[in-house]
Design a protein around this motif. Structure first.
Motif, short mmCIF file in Angstrom:
data_model
loop_
_atom_site.label_atom_id
_atom_site.label_comp_id
_atom_site.label_asym_id
_atom_site.label_seq_id
_atom_site.Cartn_x
_atom_site.Cartn_y
_atom_site.Cartn_z
N GLN A 378 -4.04 -36.77 1.50
CA GLN A 378 -4.73 -35.70 0.43
C GLN A 378 -3.67 -35.19 -0.63
O GLN A 378 -2.63 -35.30 -0.37
N SER A 379 -4.01 -34.66 -1.88
CA SER A 379 -3.18 -34.13 -2.58
C SER A 379 -3.84 -32.94 -3.17
O SER A 379 -5.05 -32.78 -3.18
N ARG A 380 -3.11 -31.80 -3.53
CA ARG A 380 -3.69 -30.48 -3.70
C ARG A 380 -2.58 -30.13 -5.10
O ARG A 380 -1.27 -29.71 -4.92
N ALA A 381 -3.06 -29.64 -6.10
CA ALA A 381 -2.36 -29.23 -7.51
C ALA A 381 -2.57 -27.75 -7.53
O ALA A 381 -3.53 -27.15 -7.20
N MET A 382 -1.63 -27.34 -8.24
CA MET A 382 -1.49 -25.85 -8.42
C MET A 382 -0.88 -25.83 -10.05
O MET A 382 0.00 -26.75 -10.35
N ASP A 383 -1.44 -25.08 -10.89
CA ASP A 383 -1.25 -24.90 -12.15
C ASP A 383 -0.36 -23.86 -12.53
O ASP A 383 -0.12 -23.02 -11.58
N GLU A 384 0.25 -23.63 -13.76
CA GLU A 384 1.00 -22.58 -14.28
C GLU A 384 0.20 -21.15 -13.96
O GLU A 384 1.02 -20.11 -14.00
N THR A 385 -1.03 -21.17 -13.82
CA THR A 385 -1.74 -19.73 -13.89
C THR A 385 -1.85 -19.26 -12.59
O THR A 385 -2.26 -18.05 -12.02
N GLY A 386 -1.30 -20.25 -11.54
CA GLY A 386 -1.25 -20.05 -10.03
C GLY A 386 -2.65 -20.36 -9.37
O GLY A 386 -2.69 -20.42 -8.10
N TYR A 387 -3.61 -20.98 -10.22
CA TYR A 387 -4.78 -21.54 -9.50
C TYR A 387 -4.53 -22.66 -8.85
O TYR A 387 -3.70 -23.75 -9.05
N VAL A 388 -5.00 -22.89 -7.55
CA VAL A 388 -4.67 -23.70 -6.48
C VAL A 388 -6.12 -24.72 -6.31
O VAL A 388 -7.29 -24.15 -6.12
N GLN A 389 -5.84 -26.06 -6.32
CA GLN A 389 -7.04 -26.84 -6.43
C GLN A 389 -7.68 -26.46 -4.83
O GLN A 389 -7.24 -26.50 -3.80
N PRO A 390 -9.23 -26.41 -4.68
CA PRO A 390 -9.75 -26.03 -3.94
C PRO A 390 -10.19 -27.32 -2.85
O PRO A 390 -9.99 -28.42 -3.44
#
Length: 427
Positions: A378-390
């Protein structure tokens, strides 16, 4: 039917520290394993002098427009025929598992049409600006190209990307689960320059771009977004737009769902409220389990997928391997990508390489050692706003399973002992 599998044992995954230590102590062994196929009997490909070393090849005049090698003929967009009633109102998919870096070649960018591909003579094409403007205007393509232009790299993702996965693992291929996305460099004119030329009325709050195809595609876009970063583009990756990508003109709406990136752009109307068209009422809305609907859900949230290994790109060799994939977010730049090889028990931070740009695909890698044991990737992304892929289950708890659009849940690939890879979900 949803495919579910139990988690694998943590001792089947080599941790980062162990990997680095093993790599340092066994460099010679690794090199030997990479060259094992050349040990023993001489390789016929080396012993026999191939024809391409003995005869002249084609001259430069033979290929006036460059094409991939014939040995890459399998790297193509593919469709799923049963997805829609007709192919004129359908989609094909980018072969993500065959690509690397972040830029999608023009010939491999996925397509989504509502009335087939419009073939338009740029000399006859016009762009009209009307509605709540001081001066209704009509531009030729020559007029458009005289404005100051910019080059921007953005991803374009259909809101229905991964839509088949809402009810469980369905399509067995990264190309089909996530291939309704591409990333290219657009060349064009900031939309604000064109709107300023026409002059905006004080009560202007929305725009409605309209396409010149038989569907006359329209969408409502808030004026704030139009003036912030939208473009009117006429080139992609340095050359003219392809016909299937809106030649000669399309609107670019960075980070927002692909349906709003109207192709074959012929008109922009300025208004004081949204138009409530078909594509923003009966379509591109999300029916929740309690009967309410999510609407105007424009932004494509942070998402990622491992492209290799994946069902169309199984593991072939034991020993050193490279895991790779892409991550993206409509809210800004990707900050970090984590990867697990054991279904989420242990995560490691992937190595990001190449440009990291807002609202563009980001390439990540994990080097790992595989000795034929099952993996749950699996992979899980986080963006610069702090949002984490659910996870998919986290999405379903909020939105149910009636949705088609905006599925950015974590994808799971099961790698079996023989290297074959399958689309699954973890129970």
């Amino acid at each position: 039917m949803r495919k579910r599998v139990s988690s694998i044992k943590p001792d089947q995954v080599l941790g980062r520290r162990g990997f680095l230590k093993g790599a340092g102590l066994a460099a010679a062994a690794t090199a030997a394993s990479w060259s094992a196929a050349r040990a023993g009997e001489p390789d016929p490909a080396i012993v026999k002098l191939p024809d391409h070393t003995r005869y002249l090849g084609d001259g430069v005049e033979a290929r006036p427009y460059g094409k991939p090698s014939k040995f890459e003929a399998h790297v193509v967009k593919r469709d799923v025929e049963w997805l829609t009633v007709s192919r004129q109102s359908s989609v094909n998919f980018t072969p993500l598992h065959e690509l690397d870096g972040i830029i999608t070649p023009n010939g491999l960018c996925f397509e989504r049409h509502h009335a087939g591909i419009a073939e338009i003579d740029p000399a006859q094409h016009r762009l009209m600006i009307n509605g709540l403007v001081d001066k209704p205007l009509i531009f030729t393509m020559d007029d458009i190209e005289r404005f100051p232009r910019e080059n921007r790299i953005y991803f374009l993702e259909c809101a229905a990307n991964s839509g088949m996965e809402w009810k469980g693992a369905q399509l067995n291929g990264c190309q089909f689960t996530h291939g309704m996305i591409h990333t290219v460099m657009y060349t064009g004119v900031p939309l604000k320059y064109i709107l300023e030329e026409a002059g905006l009325k004080t009560n202007a709050k929305w725009i409605m771009p309209e396409g010149a195809d038989a569907a006359a595609m329209t969408r409502s876009i808030p004026l704030e977004k139009a003036l912030k970063d939208c473009m009117v583009a006429f080139k992609m990756n340095g050359e003219a737009l392809r016909a299937e990508q809106g030649y000669p003109l399309r609107i670019v709406v960075p980070g927002w769902e692909g349906n709003m990136w109207v192709k074959w752009l012929r008109r922009i109307e300025v208004g004081d409220e949204p138009w409530q068209g078909r594509e923003e009422t009966s379509k591109y809305t999300d029916l929740l389990s309690d009967g309410r609907s999510r609407r105007f859900t424009w932004i494509m949230d942070a998402k990622s997928v491992v492209t290799n290994p994946s069902p169309q790109a199984p593991l072939k060799f034991k020993g050193q391997n490279v895991l790779t994939g892409i991550a993206w977010s409509g809210r800004g730049a990707i900050k970090r990508v984590d990867v697990t090889l054991d279904g989420g028990r242990n995560w490691r931070t992937a190595r990001i390489d190449g440009p990291v740009l807002p609202m563009a695909a980001t390439r990540f890698y994990v080097e790992f050692d595989w000795q034929g044991k099952e993996l749950m990737i699996q992979s899980r992304a986080m963006d610069e706003t702090g949002y984490v892929q659910p996870t998919k289950e986290e999405l379903r708890q909020v939105r149910g399973t009636n949705s088609v659009y905006h599925n950015n849940g974590i994808q799971t690939w099961l790698v079996r002992a023989n290297g074959e890879t399958e689309n699954v979900e973890i129970s």
